[in-house]
Design a protein around this motif. Sequence first.
Motif, PDB file in Angstrom:
ATOM      1  N   CYS A 166       0.854  -1.077  -0.089  1.00 42.54           N
ATOM      2  CA  CYS A 166      -0.087   0.135  -0.105  1.00 42.54           C
ATOM      3  C   CYS A 166       1.027   1.192   0.146  1.00 42.54           C
ATOM      4  O   CYS A 166       2.125   1.209  -0.057  1.00 42.54           O
ATOM      5  CB  CYS A 166      -0.925  -0.168   1.332  1.00 42.54           C
ATOM      6  SG  CYS A 166      -0.137   0.124   2.864  1.00 42.54           S
ATOM      7  N   ALA A 167       0.313   2.506  -0.091  1.00 42.42           N
ATOM      8  CA  ALA A 167       0.946   3.711   0.200  1.00 42.42           C
ATOM      9  C   ALA A 167       0.956   3.874   1.624  1.00 42.42           C
ATOM     10  O   ALA A 167       0.203   3.568   2.344  1.00 42.42           O
ATOM     11  CB  ALA A 167       0.132   4.719  -0.474  1.00 42.42           C
TER      12      ALA A 167
ATOM     13  N   GLY B 278       0.511   6.639   3.094  1.00 37.13           N
ATOM     14  CA  GLY B 278      -0.550   7.311   3.661  1.00 37.13           C
ATOM     15  C   GLY B 278      -1.891   6.589   3.877  1.00 37.13           C
ATOM     16  O   GLY B 278      -2.880   7.098   4.487  1.00 37.13           O
ATOM     17  N   ASP B 279      -1.635   5.342   3.400  1.00 40.36           N
ATOM     18  CA  ASP B 279      -3.011   4.408   3.642  1.00 40.36           C
ATOM     19  C   ASP B 279      -3.248   4.013   5.004  1.00 40.36           C
ATOM     20  O   ASP B 279      -4.325   3.228   5.488  1.00 40.36           O
ATOM     21  CB  ASP B 279      -3.129   3.289   2.745  1.00 40.36           C
ATOM     22  CG  ASP B 279      -3.131   3.489   1.285  1.00 40.36           C
ATOM     23  OD1 ASP B 279      -3.665   4.938   1.057  1.00 40.36           O
ATOM     24  OD2 ASP B 279      -2.894   2.928   0.317  1.00 40.36           O
ATOM     25  N   ILE B 280      -2.019   3.918   5.985  1.00 40.22           N
ATOM     26  CA  ILE B 280      -2.162   3.613   7.168  1.00 40.22           C
ATOM     27  C   ILE B 280      -2.209   4.871   8.310  1.00 40.22           C
ATOM     28  O   ILE B 280      -1.283   5.659   8.232  1.00 40.22           O
ATOM     29  CB  ILE B 280      -0.579   2.944   7.498  1.00 40.22           C
ATOM     30  CG1 ILE B 280      -0.340   1.845   6.410  1.00 40.22           C
ATOM     31  CG2 ILE B 280      -0.681   2.247   8.779  1.00 40.22           C
ATOM     32  CD1 ILE B 280       1.088   1.166   6.671  1.00 40.22           C
TER      33      ILE B 280
ATOM     34  N   LEU C 211      -3.969  -1.033   9.217  1.00 44.21           N
ATOM     35  CA  LEU C 211      -4.792  -1.542   8.044  1.00 44.21           C
ATOM     36  C   LEU C 211      -4.386  -2.682   7.874  1.00 44.21           C
ATOM     37  O   LEU C 211      -3.435  -3.396   7.915  1.00 44.21           O
ATOM     38  CB  LEU C 211      -3.901  -0.591   7.096  1.00 44.21           C
ATOM     39  CG  LEU C 211      -4.619  -0.904   5.773  1.00 44.21           C
ATOM     40  CD1 LEU C 211      -5.944  -0.434   5.411  1.00 44.21           C
ATOM     41  CD2 LEU C 211      -3.842  -0.215   4.576  1.00 44.21           C
TER      42      LEU C 211
ATOM     43  N   ASP D 171       6.977   6.410  -1.086  1.00 40.71           N
ATOM     44  CA  ASP D 171       5.576   6.436  -0.282  1.00 40.71           C
ATOM     45  C   ASP D 171       5.069   4.926  -0.375  1.00 40.71           C
ATOM     46  O   ASP D 171       3.915   4.814   0.059  1.00 40.71           O
ATOM     47  CB  ASP D 171       4.670   7.505  -0.997  1.00 40.71           C
ATOM     48  CG  ASP D 171       3.295   7.566  -0.240  1.00 40.71           C
ATOM     49  OD1 ASP D 171       3.360   7.563   0.799  1.00 40.71           O
ATOM     50  OD2 ASP D 171       2.114   7.575  -0.965  1.00 40.71           O
ATOM     51  N   ASP D 172       5.684   4.057  -0.805  1.00 37.35           N
ATOM     52  CA  ASP D 172       5.363   2.650  -1.035  1.00 37.35           C
ATOM     53  C   ASP D 172       5.866   1.858   0.409  1.00 37.35           C
ATOM     54  O   ASP D 172       6.778   1.946   0.608  1.00 37.35           O
ATOM     55  CB  ASP D 172       5.899   1.920  -2.226  1.00 37.35           C
ATOM     56  CG  ASP D 172       5.611   2.746  -3.449  1.00 37.35           C
ATOM     57  OD1 ASP D 172       4.529   3.078  -3.373  1.00 37.35           O
ATOM     58  OD2 ASP D 172       6.076   2.379  -4.537  1.00 37.35           O
TER      59      ASP D 172
END
Length: 108
Positions: free
Chosen positions: A9-10, A12-14, A20, A97-98
């Motif tokens: 995910c990115a 920023g997704d966490i 997450l 960002d990965d």
Amino acid sequence: MADSFVKVCALGDIPEEGALGVEIDDTPVALVRSEGEVYAISDICSHAEVNLSEGEVEDGTIECWLHGSCFDLGSGKPINPPATQPVPTYVVKIDGDDVLVSLDTKNS
């Protein structure tokens, strides 16, 4: 043998001080952000087999929402009962960002 990291995910997704839940090759994994670090830990509680990613994150731990066992995010070891068995943890790499995770390499 080289570790096989998978982009999950990115960053920023966490959520900050949150988790997450994802699946990597049919393995449930909780990606957790706590105290500025990102961790990958099994998303299944060793006590009640519920998703840890639905629990509270605080001070480098995640609490199972069902019975309240807390697990250390770095080692996967339970900090309090009712859980007595650790959960697997995995190595995380951040590339820009990965967020990448290797299921082949467990943290010790």
